[in-house]
Scaffold this active site. Sequence first.
Site, PDB file in Angstrom:
ATOM      1  N   GLU A  59      22.172  -0.121   2.373  1.00 42.17           N
ATOM      2  CA  GLU A  59      21.772  -0.563   3.709  1.00 42.17           C
ATOM      3  C   GLU A  59      22.593  -1.743   4.203  1.00 42.17           C
ATOM      4  O   GLU A  59      22.344  -2.278   5.278  1.00 42.17           O
ATOM      5  CB  GLU A  59      20.265  -0.828   3.794  1.00 42.17           C
ATOM      6  N   ASP A  65      18.505  -0.544   8.342  1.00 38.79           N
ATOM      7  CA  ASP A  65      19.276  -1.772   8.114  1.00 38.79           C
ATOM      8  C   ASP A  65      20.776  -1.515   8.169  1.00 38.79           C
ATOM      9  O   ASP A  65      21.531  -2.375   8.609  1.00 38.79           O
ATOM     10  CB  ASP A  65      18.891  -2.399   6.768  1.00 38.79           C
ATOM     11  N   CYS A 122      16.358   7.438   3.814  1.00 39.76           N
ATOM     12  CA  CYS A 122      14.938   7.091   3.954  1.00 39.76           C
ATOM     13  C   CYS A 122      14.681   6.208   5.173  1.00 39.76           C
ATOM     14  O   CYS A 122      13.564   5.762   5.383  1.00 39.76           O
ATOM     15  CB  CYS A 122      14.414   6.419   2.688  1.00 39.76           C
ATOM     16  N   HIS A 126       9.723  -3.219  11.960  1.00 41.85           N
ATOM     17  CA  HIS A 126       8.706  -2.700  11.038  1.00 41.85           C
ATOM     18  C   HIS A 126       7.373  -2.443  11.729  1.00 41.85           C
ATOM     19  O   HIS A 126       6.612  -1.581  11.311  1.00 41.85           O
ATOM     20  CB  HIS A 126       8.583  -3.614   9.815  1.00 41.85           C
TER      21      HIS A 126
HETATM   22  C1  PEP Z   1      15.954   1.000   6.040  1.00 41.88           C
HETATM   23  O1  PEP Z   1      16.450  -0.117   6.190  1.00 41.88           O
HETATM   24  O2  PEP Z   1      16.406   2.036   6.566  1.00 41.88           O
HETATM   25  C2  PEP Z   1      14.747   1.147   5.211  1.00 41.88           C
HETATM   26  C3  PEP Z   1      14.259   2.334   4.920  1.00 41.88           C
HETATM   27  O3  PEP Z   1      14.122   0.016   4.807  1.00 41.88           O
HETATM   28  P1  PEP Z   1      13.186  -0.852   5.774  1.00 41.88           P
HETATM   29  O4  PEP Z   1      13.037  -0.103   7.062  1.00 41.88           O
HETATM   30  O5  PEP Z   1      11.909  -1.064   5.095  1.00 41.88           O
HETATM   31  O6  PEP Z   1      13.987  -2.117   5.935  1.00 41.88           O
HETATM   32 MG    MG Z   2      15.814  -1.705   4.924  1.00 46.99          MG
END
Ligand code: PEP
Ligand code: MG
Length: 591
Positions: free
Chosen positions: A458, A482, A529, A210
């Site tokens: 995910e 994920d 996403c 992140h």
């Molecule tokens: C993902 O896991 O692709 C996602 C968009 O969520 P995050 O990156 O916030 O875990």
């Molecule tokens: Mg995620």
Amino acid sequence: MTFSIHGLAVSRGISIGRAVLVASSRADVAHYFVEVDKIDAEITRVRVARNAVTDEITRLQKDLPKDAPHELAALLDVHLMLLQDESLISGVKHWITDRYYNAEWALTTQYEIIARQFDEMEDEYLRERKADLEQVVERILRSMKGVGSPVQPLNRPGSGRKSQQDLLLDDTTDVPLVLVAHDISPADMLQFKQSVFTGFATDVGGKTSHTAIVARSMDIPAVVGARSASQLIKQDDWVIIDGDAGVLIVDPSPIILAEYGFKQRQGELERERLNRLKNTPSLTLDGQRVELLANIELPEDTAGAVKAGAVGVGLFRSEFLFMNRESKGLKRLPNEEEQYQAYRQAIEGMHGLPVTIRTVDIGSDKPLDRNDRGQETHLNPALGLRAIRWSLADPPMFLTQLRAILRAAAHGQVNLLVPMLAHASEIRQTLSLIDQARAMLDSQGTPYGPVRLGAMIEIPAAALTLKLFLRYFDFLSIGTNDLIQYTLAIDRADEAVAHLYDPCHPAVLRLIADTIAECNAQGKGVSVCGEMAGDVAMTRLLLGLGLRSFSMHPSRILAVKQQVVRADAGKLQSWAAQVLASEEPAALLLD
Ligand code: PEP
Ligand code: MG
């Protein structure tokens, strides 16, 4: 002497600047420049705080009970001595006067320099004095908190674009700065969003950690997983951050500097070219409309989303509203009203375009608070109490968020997205809590709006039980970050296994392809996403697999649109089927 450090490329472009080393624990200290006529006032702030701390320690010393251990008095003596330390005082003055750093930044910068000197001392007693220095600095910072800066964050006085030649000649002020740290939490990264830094490098982190995601959202060059960068690079060293190759070049020679200056300019020209696509409709050559949405972390990010031409927000990572509150002296969790205002701000910021609000995804590499050590006591936080699991473990907290989202939905089109679902029981509990939230608002007579309900795919278990998900949800959103992590058992934040984090692994592609196909067959909405959506190397494949909705950082939208307008989605279908069937899909993507 020039040397290079290799890491992972996470945010494109070249940045050239002087290194500012920031300790992870100091990332919450404000970093900005002060105006020339405010320099004296800024130095006075440090002096006043230092005097206050000196008085405080002197008082403590005087009030020590007679039977207090002798070591305690000696310790206070050491603290008083450090407060008068010439290198601390003159160093702080230097950073403020010559570099225009604000007081807190100047103090922590000088602390880092002296701390390194302590680290290198042979004498163990002296080495241990680093901890005392840290306490002293901490006290001064705390004292300064009570005395706000008289100056506002500013651009550096007189700053402007510098040529490579200027950079070589100008050795002191008015040069770009790049931030180097061992690690920066995602929330701390966020607060650097409007900061003075033109590039980032960290020792740890994976491509889709992140911290890397937030760095990418800032659209400035960044390299993570550069192992010992924060040890090898010294405060003020010249560093080139090559965010395309994932390389840091320290102390570059004039020739290298000139070469990277040229690359930097090329990158800028490419951006200018892409900007021309801003008003071009997102249609493939064969007329297929492709929805390009934005991922945001904070309501303010909607401005960038609209500017980039996003047709909505495909992922609002609401957890950033929940992070690091205690360190800022706020209540641990945002209340319903605070959340409602934040969601409403995002909705209004999109001027009628849809906003997908994801319920809180705390846990794993997104701790609630930087001082929250809870995560570290769990062996596998990524497999632990994270995202919807965390929400379902605290129904009152979750209900608060659900009510806030439903209320905000009265102001525009809202999609409510739930992360990390895997079990039918979790789906049932979530839906029942959404019903409860509505019932509570009904009983209070509080207005709220309709929402479309979506689930994130995910976890492989979710991708393998799509029918269950499609029975309950209006749309699905594939969280590839994920999905890759859990399919391949690779910690997305661990640079040691980053080479195995493979978005093109046949198993990953199969799960993505099946999810898109099933949704399309049932006429349900589906988008991606995760970071894959903003990766231009993957656009054609995703189009060929039938994807028509991509959600990414605003900074990626034009580059992806360029791929879209050049693609023939119909023709890509059979090629995508070949890629899916291949043992080495990545090789085919290069064709
Ligand atoms: C993902 O896991 O692709 C996602 C968009 O969520 P995050 O990156 O916030 O875990
Ligand atoms: Mg995620």
